[in-house]
Scaffold this motif. Structure first.
Motif, mmCIF file in Angstrom:
data_model
loop_
_atom_site.group_PDB
_atom_site.id
_atom_site.type_symbol
_atom_site.label_atom_id
_atom_site.label_comp_id
_atom_site.label_asym_id
_atom_site.label_seq_id
_atom_site.Cartn_x
_atom_site.Cartn_y
_atom_site.Cartn_z
ATOM 1 N N CYS A 136 0.789 -1.232 0.000
ATOM 2 C CA CYS A 136 0.000 0.000 0.000
ATOM 3 C C CYS A 136 0.823 1.285 0.000
ATOM 4 C CB CYS A 136 -0.943 0.010 1.202
ATOM 5 S SG CYS A 136 -2.199 -1.304 1.161
ATOM 6 N N LYS A 137 2.140 1.176 0.133
ATOM 7 C CA LYS A 137 2.938 2.397 0.115
ATOM 8 C C LYS A 137 2.843 3.064 -1.258
ATOM 9 C CE LYS A 137 7.445 0.571 -1.377
ATOM 10 N NZ LYS A 137 8.872 0.385 -1.013
ATOM 11 N N ASP A 138 2.974 4.373 -1.279
ATOM 12 C CA ASP A 138 2.879 5.182 -2.510
ATOM 13 C C ASP A 138 1.486 5.194 -3.109
ATOM 14 O OD1 ASP A 138 5.544 6.025 -2.458
ATOM 15 O OD2 ASP A 138 6.243 4.285 -3.594
ATOM 16 N N ASP A 153 7.298 10.971 4.176
ATOM 17 C CA ASP A 153 8.628 11.412 4.626
ATOM 18 C C ASP A 153 9.661 10.279 4.624
ATOM 19 O OD1 ASP A 153 7.724 14.088 5.135
ATOM 20 O OD2 ASP A 153 6.749 13.306 6.939
ATOM 21 N N GLY A 154 9.491 9.320 3.711
ATOM 22 C CA GLY A 154 10.490 8.269 3.547
ATOM 23 C C GLY A 154 10.497 7.212 4.628
ATOM 24 N N ILE A 155 9.421 7.093 5.388
ATOM 25 C CA ILE A 155 9.360 6.088 6.439
ATOM 26 C C ILE A 155 9.473 4.689 5.834
ATOM 27 C CG2 ILE A 155 6.843 5.862 6.408
ATOM 28 C CD1 ILE A 155 6.934 5.611 9.429
ATOM 29 N N THR A 156 10.124 3.777 6.529
ATOM 30 C CA THR A 156 10.326 2.403 6.049
ATOM 31 C C THR A 156 9.320 1.456 6.683
ATOM 32 O OG1 THR A 156 11.876 1.836 7.823
ATOM 33 C CG2 THR A 156 12.802 2.878 5.836
ATOM 34 N N ALA A 157 9.266 0.240 6.143
ATOM 35 C CA ALA A 157 8.363 -0.775 6.696
ATOM 36 C C ALA A 157 8.697 -1.065 8.150
ATOM 37 C CB ALA A 157 8.445 -2.052 5.860
ATOM 38 N N ARG A 162 6.667 -0.611 13.664
ATOM 39 C CA ARG A 162 7.064 -0.510 15.076
ATOM 40 C C ARG A 162 5.849 -0.134 15.923
ATOM 41 N NH1 ARG A 162 11.592 3.236 15.056
ATOM 42 N NH2 ARG A 162 12.728 1.441 14.194
ATOM 43 N N GLY A 163 5.602 -0.917 16.949
ATOM 44 C CA GLY A 163 4.458 -0.668 17.817
ATOM 45 C C GLY A 163 3.169 -1.293 17.327
ATOM 46 N N LYS A 164 3.221 -1.966 16.169
ATOM 47 C CA LYS A 164 2.016 -2.582 15.600
ATOM 48 C C LYS A 164 2.095 -4.105 15.601
ATOM 49 C CE LYS A 164 0.975 1.230 12.366
ATOM 50 N NZ LYS A 164 2.112 2.118 12.680
#
Length: 226
Positions: A136-138, A153-157, A162-164
């Motif tokens: 689902c990214k992009d 903002d360029g967050i990665t998988a 994290r936290g999920k």
């Protein structure tokens, strides 16, 4: 001797009860002098009005895989459907399928196994969480509103998940996609998916992306206000 015998009998009963709960899928921990029983099978999510799954009185309008035994009724599945359709367009089938699947997991008769907290936050298995992000990214999410992207903002998988995540055996894992929705991707994050109401002249199921004027990201706003 009699007191010892009574204590041994009590201990045996406790062991049998604990073993039974563990066999049913419950997490058993000790807090102080109390025995705490965690998530178990055949139990609904913490914030669900019903505690245990039942056979729905009416056929479910959505999440129909849970029609025979469910933590949802017809009205709740209608709410889930509205939420999913407001988030992602059906013309992005792989992303749509994954979001639909984990949203519908609230209806699972074992929902308490992978939901926790007062707001019933779902906990993913690592492989599924990473696949959801990559699929689902992009893709512009939030149909009809100002869209957002999972990888803002360029967050990665790894960062997004994290936290999920949940512990093994207590996390949600659905079907993994076999492909990606290339037509829905907007790498520059400057578009949104055109809905049927915006493009009434087209009968094609192929998604269309419309460029938009992009506002500042959250990170940019924070940086400006420093």
């Amino acid at each position: 001797m009699r007191n010892v015998r009574v204590m041994m009998m009590v201990l045996v009963v406790i062991v049998v009860l604990v073993w039974g709960r563990c066999a049913s899928g419950a997490v058993t921990t000790v807090s102080g002098n109390k025995l705490v029983i965690g998530p178990t099978r055949n139990k609904c999510a913490p914030d669900n009005p019903r505690q245990e799954p039942v056979k729905p009185k009416e056929e479910l309008v959505y999440c129909k895989e849970y029609t025979d035994f469910s933590c949802c009724d017809r009205e709740l599945t209608r709410d889930i459907k509205r939420a999913v359709h407001a988030l992602v367009d059906q013309s992005c089938p792989n992303c749509y399928a994954m979001i639909r699947e984990y949203k519908c997991a609230e209806c699972s008769p074992d929902a308490s196994m992978f939901h926790e907290g007062d707001n019933s936050q779902i906990r993913f298995c690592p492989e599924y969480c990473h696949a959801l992000f990559e699929t689902c990214k992009d893709i512009p999410l939030s149909i009809g509103n100002d869209p957002f992207y999972l990888n803002e903002d360029g967050i990665t998988a790894l960062q997004w998940c994290r936290g999920k995540l949940g512990n093994p055996g207590y996390c949600f894992k659905g079907d993994l996609p076999q492909s990606i929705d290339s037509e829905c991707k907007c790498p520059n994050h400057d578009c949104h998916v055109i809905t049927q109401s915006e493009d009434a002249t087209s009968s094609s199921s192929t998604p269309k992306l419309k460029k938009r004027k992009r506002g500042p990201t959250i990170a940019q706003v924070v940086a400006t206000n420093r």
